[in-house]
Write a protein that holds these residues in place. Sequence first.
Motif, mmCIF file in Angstrom:
data_model
loop_
_atom_site.group_PDB
_atom_site.id
_atom_site.type_symbol
_atom_site.label_atom_id
_atom_site.label_comp_id
_atom_site.label_asym_id
_atom_site.label_seq_id
_atom_site.Cartn_x
_atom_site.Cartn_y
_atom_site.Cartn_z
ATOM 1 N N PRO A 124 0.830 -1.205 0.000
ATOM 2 C CA PRO A 124 0.000 0.000 0.000
ATOM 3 C C PRO A 124 0.864 1.253 0.000
ATOM 4 O O PRO A 124 2.027 1.231 0.414
ATOM 5 N N GLU A 125 0.312 2.337 -0.477
ATOM 6 C CA GLU A 125 1.052 3.593 -0.524
ATOM 7 C C GLU A 125 0.896 4.327 0.808
ATOM 8 O O GLU A 125 -0.225 4.599 1.260
ATOM 9 N N LEU A 126 2.007 4.635 1.418
ATOM 10 C CA LEU A 126 2.010 5.444 2.634
ATOM 11 C C LEU A 126 2.316 6.884 2.258
ATOM 12 O O LEU A 126 3.133 7.147 1.372
ATOM 13 N N ARG A 127 1.690 7.796 2.948
ATOM 14 C CA ARG A 127 1.951 9.210 2.674
ATOM 15 C C ARG A 127 2.781 9.804 3.805
ATOM 16 O O ARG A 127 2.384 9.736 4.970
ATOM 17 N N ARG A 128 3.933 10.339 3.442
ATOM 18 C CA ARG A 128 4.775 10.995 4.432
ATOM 19 C C ARG A 128 4.275 12.418 4.648
ATOM 20 O O ARG A 128 4.014 13.148 3.682
ATOM 21 N N VAL A 129 4.127 12.802 5.898
ATOM 22 C CA VAL A 129 3.583 14.122 6.219
ATOM 23 C C VAL A 129 4.491 14.832 7.217
ATOM 24 O O VAL A 129 5.385 14.227 7.814
ATOM 25 N N LYS A 130 4.249 16.095 7.393
ATOM 26 C CA LYS A 130 4.990 16.883 8.379
ATOM 27 C C LYS A 130 4.311 16.771 9.739
ATOM 28 O O LYS A 130 3.210 16.250 9.873
ATOM 29 N N ALA A 131 5.009 17.308 10.744
ATOM 30 C CA ALA A 131 4.586 17.086 12.129
ATOM 31 C C ALA A 131 3.166 17.555 12.411
ATOM 32 O O ALA A 131 2.395 16.838 13.053
ATOM 33 N N ASP A 132 2.797 18.743 11.958
ATOM 34 C CA ASP A 132 1.467 19.269 12.288
ATOM 35 C C ASP A 132 0.358 18.370 11.740
ATOM 36 O O ASP A 132 -0.624 18.086 12.434
ATOM 37 N N GLU A 133 0.512 17.924 10.495
ATOM 38 C CA GLU A 133 -0.512 17.053 9.907
ATOM 39 C C GLU A 133 -0.523 15.693 10.594
ATOM 40 O O GLU A 133 -1.587 15.103 10.808
ATOM 41 N N PHE A 134 0.658 15.219 10.951
ATOM 42 C CA PHE A 134 0.734 13.927 11.629
ATOM 43 C C PHE A 134 0.039 13.996 12.987
ATOM 44 O O PHE A 134 -0.714 13.085 13.355
ATOM 45 N N VAL A 135 0.282 15.052 13.740
ATOM 46 C CA VAL A 135 -0.342 15.193 15.058
ATOM 47 C C VAL A 135 -1.855 15.277 14.920
ATOM 48 O O VAL A 135 -2.601 14.651 15.690
ATOM 49 N N ALA A 136 -2.333 16.024 13.929
ATOM 50 C CA ALA A 136 -3.779 16.129 13.709
ATOM 51 C C ALA A 136 -4.377 14.764 13.367
ATOM 52 O O ALA A 136 -5.447 14.394 13.875
ATOM 53 N N ALA A 137 -3.679 13.999 12.532
ATOM 54 C CA ALA A 137 -4.161 12.662 12.174
ATOM 55 C C ALA A 137 -4.112 11.736 13.377
ATOM 56 O O ALA A 137 -5.026 10.925 13.587
ATOM 57 N N ARG A 199 -10.249 -1.253 13.008
ATOM 58 C CA ARG A 199 -9.502 -2.399 13.507
ATOM 59 C C ARG A 199 -10.161 -3.706 13.083
ATOM 60 O O ARG A 199 -11.363 -3.767 12.884
ATOM 61 N N GLY A 200 -9.338 -4.736 12.963
ATOM 62 C CA GLY A 200 -9.832 -6.029 12.532
ATOM 63 C C GLY A 200 -9.969 -6.169 11.039
ATOM 64 O O GLY A 200 -10.476 -7.188 10.549
ATOM 65 N N GLU A 201 -9.496 -5.176 10.290
ATOM 66 C CA GLU A 201 -9.604 -5.199 8.838
ATOM 67 C C GLU A 201 -8.251 -5.379 8.150
ATOM 68 O O GLU A 201 -8.139 -5.230 6.931
ATOM 69 N N GLY A 202 -7.209 -5.666 8.928
ATOM 70 C CA GLY A 202 -5.894 -5.850 8.339
ATOM 71 C C GLY A 202 -5.151 -4.567 8.045
ATOM 72 O O GLY A 202 -4.140 -4.577 7.332
ATOM 73 N N ILE A 203 -5.627 -3.449 8.610
ATOM 74 C CA ILE A 203 -5.002 -2.147 8.336
ATOM 75 C C ILE A 203 -3.575 -2.101 8.891
ATOM 76 O O ILE A 203 -2.656 -1.592 8.240
ATOM 77 N N GLY A 204 -3.382 -2.647 10.099
ATOM 78 C CA GLY A 204 -2.053 -2.636 10.694
ATOM 79 C C GLY A 204 -1.046 -3.390 9.836
ATOM 80 O O GLY A 204 0.100 -2.955 9.677
ATOM 81 N N LYS A 205 -1.483 -4.511 9.278
ATOM 82 C CA LYS A 205 -0.582 -5.293 8.417
ATOM 83 C C LYS A 205 -0.269 -4.531 7.135
ATOM 84 O O LYS A 205 0.876 -4.524 6.664
ATOM 85 N N GLU A 206 -1.270 -3.876 6.566
ATOM 86 C CA GLU A 206 -1.019 -3.055 5.382
ATOM 87 C C GLU A 206 0.017 -1.984 5.674
ATOM 88 O O GLU A 206 0.944 -1.746 4.886
ATOM 89 N N LEU A 207 -0.146 -1.328 6.811
ATOM 90 C CA LEU A 207 0.779 -0.252 7.183
ATOM 91 C C LEU A 207 2.196 -0.781 7.305
ATOM 92 O O LEU A 207 3.148 -0.195 6.769
ATOM 93 N N MET A 208 2.381 -1.913 7.988
ATOM 94 C CA MET A 208 3.721 -2.457 8.175
ATOM 95 C C MET A 208 4.305 -2.999 6.882
ATOM 96 O O MET A 208 5.519 -2.938 6.669
ATOM 97 N N ARG A 209 3.484 -3.538 5.995
ATOM 98 C CA ARG A 209 3.990 -3.934 4.684
ATOM 99 C C ARG A 209 4.554 -2.721 3.952
ATOM 100 O O ARG A 209 5.599 -2.793 3.293
ATOM 101 N N GLY A 210 3.848 -1.608 4.073
ATOM 102 C CA GLY A 210 4.338 -0.377 3.459
ATOM 103 C C GLY A 210 5.653 0.076 4.065
ATOM 104 O O GLY A 210 6.554 0.547 3.359
ATOM 105 N N VAL A 211 5.780 -0.056 5.399
ATOM 106 C CA VAL A 211 7.024 0.324 6.075
ATOM 107 C C VAL A 211 8.180 -0.551 5.601
ATOM 108 O O VAL A 211 9.281 -0.061 5.309
ATOM 109 N N LEU A 212 7.955 -1.866 5.520
ATOM 110 C CA LEU A 212 9.013 -2.778 5.094
ATOM 111 C C LEU A 212 9.454 -2.478 3.663
ATOM 112 O O LEU A 212 10.660 -2.470 3.361
ATOM 113 N N ALA A 213 8.496 -2.224 2.782
ATOM 114 C CA ALA A 213 8.838 -1.919 1.397
ATOM 115 C C ALA A 213 9.604 -0.608 1.304
ATOM 116 O O ALA A 213 10.597 -0.498 0.561
#
Length: 259
Positions: A124-137, A199-213
């Motif tokens: 999956p595509e992860l979007r890199r953001v700056k601190a303010d947007e990250f904190v809001a999210a 939660r329970g939809e595999g979102i965490g796994k998608e996120l970590m797959r993106g991190v590994l890639a």
Amino acid sequence: MNRPTVPRAPLTVARRFTAAGAQAWPAETLHYDGAWAVRLSSDCAARRQNCVTPLDPSDDADIAARLDRVIERFANAGKRPRFLIAPLASQRIVDALSERGWTTEARTTIQSRDLDGWSDNDTPELRRVKADEFVAAHEAIGARSVQRGDDLRAILARIEPPSFLFLLEREGQPVASVICVRQGDLVGSFELNVSEDARGEGIGKELMRGVLAWAKKRRASGVWEQVETDNAASLGLSRSLGFEPVYDYYYMSAPDGAA
């Protein structure tokens, strides 16, 4: 009751990951009593930023007086005294804490994943953001740090190694977030949070797959993370992605009214 013991691991491995964890999630203040690193943070309630971390298993002289100083320092900061017990601690320290009625809590495992054998062509595509947007999210997701009342902006500003703030989004809305910190050839993954209604939809796994890639594209040799051992879902996620345990650590906290 089982007697607490110091976890075992090669000291070179323990030193590397202890240093990496401290750099990736630094405390507001750092004081040394010999090889005891005393970390305190007025802007964060996390254990790892408010604890004493022994850095040399041979440094266990004059424990009683040093414990008294630690207790006083934490009391002045309005924090409960805690020790992080990892392979760099002395068993004599653990025994002294036990004799004073300190109790164990929050056993955590360090997990790592070598990237040599990692291959995933549909990440999956992860979007890199700056601190303010990250904190809001982070706030929108309902992250643990927000629930603790941490000042995430201040914490992020203290991170010295290269750090990367990623969001995973659905229909333009953040559903998961993670902080990655690059330290030499390793990437540390911290504060992975998934929105409660996703939660329970595999979102965490998608996120970590993106991190590994992402980490492999940047020629990191591996990715590591910290997972509390009673978090069955997170441990299962780690195993499913090929993470393997490096060593465990835990905290010992003072009883109320410790003296």
